[in-house]
Design an enzyme around this catalytic site. Structure first.
Site, PDB file in Angstrom:
ATOM      1  N   SER A 229       0.829  -1.203   0.000  1.00 42.06           N
ATOM      2  CA  SER A 229       0.000   0.000   0.000  1.00 42.06           C
ATOM      3  C   SER A 229       0.869   1.260   0.000  1.00 42.06           C
ATOM      4  O   SER A 229       1.667   1.457  -0.912  1.00 42.06           O
ATOM      5  CB  SER A 229      -0.968  -0.051   1.185  1.00 42.06           C
ATOM      6  OG  SER A 229      -1.965   0.929   1.075  1.00 42.06           O
TER       7      SER A 229
ATOM      8  N   HIS B 239      -8.094  -4.822  -1.074  1.00 38.06           N
ATOM      9  CA  HIS B 239      -6.877  -4.167  -0.608  1.00 38.06           C
ATOM     10  C   HIS B 239      -6.437  -4.808   0.707  1.00 38.06           C
ATOM     11  O   HIS B 239      -7.250  -5.214   1.525  1.00 38.06           O
ATOM     12  CB  HIS B 239      -7.150  -2.677  -0.401  1.00 38.06           C
ATOM     13  CG  HIS B 239      -5.921  -1.858  -0.212  1.00 38.06           C
ATOM     14  ND1 HIS B 239      -5.098  -1.499  -1.249  1.00 38.06           N
ATOM     15  CD2 HIS B 239      -5.366  -1.316   0.915  1.00 38.06           C
ATOM     16  CE1 HIS B 239      -4.101  -0.773  -0.796  1.00 38.06           C
ATOM     17  NE2 HIS B 239      -4.230  -0.647   0.520  1.00 38.06           N
TER      18      HIS B 239
ATOM     19  N   ASP C 148      -9.790  -4.328  -5.335  1.00 33.85           N
ATOM     20  CA  ASP C 148      -9.133  -3.177  -4.715  1.00 33.85           C
ATOM     21  C   ASP C 148      -9.396  -1.935  -5.565  1.00 33.85           C
ATOM     22  O   ASP C 148      -9.171  -1.954  -6.776  1.00 33.85           O
ATOM     23  CB  ASP C 148      -7.627  -3.449  -4.639  1.00 33.85           C
ATOM     24  CG  ASP C 148      -6.856  -2.370  -3.901  1.00 33.85           C
ATOM     25  OD1 ASP C 148      -7.452  -1.351  -3.509  1.00 33.85           O
ATOM     26  OD2 ASP C 148      -5.639  -2.567  -3.725  1.00 33.85           O
TER      27      ASP C 148
END
Length: 305
Positions: free
Chosen positions: A153, A281, A251
């Site tokens: 991320s 995600h 995601d």
């Protein structure tokens, strides 16, 4: 394919976010409260905390070795958390899994976070630690060959930015970059990528939450137009390290990761992009206990070999 049933089950149990502005201290405390006791963590040959002395200040790092070895490759791991969450503790299990599967020494970086530390403090810490590894390779056990970066991320944002900084500074030691569901474009215009609309709600990370969660970083001085903040905006990607990019089918950030991979490929970079089906995600951090997503660590190890 639909969302993995176990992910869907877990998401259904999560409480609604509290009303009002986000409070970093409250969110951090909640995240830390879910860290498992040391006795329940994956055992490794050696795990030690130390300090990397960099031009930007002292940075806490945690070094993981799965096996006893005098020297070998090193992987610098940068945790995620929207630039204000995450820590050496909350992502300890990710670093342990990377060390075990890859056989490399893993250096996890406890960089400074927004909003207390304004941009570019966290990015400088990450880059400083990479240079520290290169300069102190004998102490760490680096053999001078494989030096990989990996992040999830926002940690993957830092991976891409650090790889670019090293390239521009003539630091050629970085051999690989691994980006797990990267956040590469911090201009959250929903019209930029179809996945921001297709996966907007119901999959954990929601498109409407991107701006408020990243606001601590952006409000600290990070400009979304800057390629070190939004690496996909870098015009010339030639000469960057070989890359592995893993995205999640559900995601919102899926398409920017895959678009970045395609741009790297067009620039002549050796790149592998894999979309993990049924995943949203955060599947490496939160769902790697499922065999389908533990595969991410195995794929990373294969890539690094």
């Amino acid at each position: 394919m639909s969302l993995h049933p176990e992910i869907a089950r877990v998401l259904a149990t999560l409480p609604a976010p509290p009303p009002g502005p986000l409070d970093p201290a409250v969110l951090r405390a909640d995240e830390e409260s879910h860290v498992v006791p040391l006795s329940d963590r994956l055992p490794l040959h050696d795990v030690r905390d130390t300090t990397a002395t960099t031009p930007y200040g002292d940075v806490p790092v945690r070094i993981y070795s799965a096996v006893e070895a005098k020297s070998g490759g090193v992987l610098v791991y940068l945790h995620g958390g929207a630039f204000f969450l995450g820590s050496l503790e909350t992502h300890d299990h990710v670093a342990r899994a990377l060390a075990k599967e890859s056989g490399l020494t893993v250096v996890s970086v406890g960089y400074r976070r927004a909003p207390e530390a304004a941009y570019p403090a966290g990015l400088q810490d990450c880059y400083g630690v990479v240079r520290w590894v290169v300069e102190h390779g004998d102490e760490i056990g680096w053999d001078g060959q494989t030096l990989a970066l990996a992040g999830d991320s926002s940690g993957a944002t830092y991976v891409a930015a650090v790889a670019a900084m090293a390239h521009d500074d003539g630091l050629s030691a970085i051999t690989h970059q691994v980006l797990y569901y990267p956040s590469l474009d911090l201009d959250f215009d929903v019209h930029r990528y179809a996945s921001l609309r297709e996966n907007a709600e119901g999959y954990g990370l929601e498109t409407a939450g991107l701006k408020p969660f990243n606001a601590f970083y952006l409000d600290s001085g990070a400009d979304p137009a800057d390629p070190l903040v939004s690496p996909i905006k870098r015009t010339d990607l030639t000469g960057l390290p070989t890359a592995l990019i893993l995205t999640g089918e559900f995601d919102p950030l899926r398409d920017e990761g895959e678009s970045y991979g395609e741009r790297l490929r067009r620039a002549g970079v050796d790149v592998t992009v894999t979309r993990y089906e049924g995943a949203g995600h955060g599947f490496v951090q939160h769902f790697s206990w499922l065999p389908e997503y533990h595969r991410a660590f195995e794929q990373t190890a294969e890539f690094l070999r």
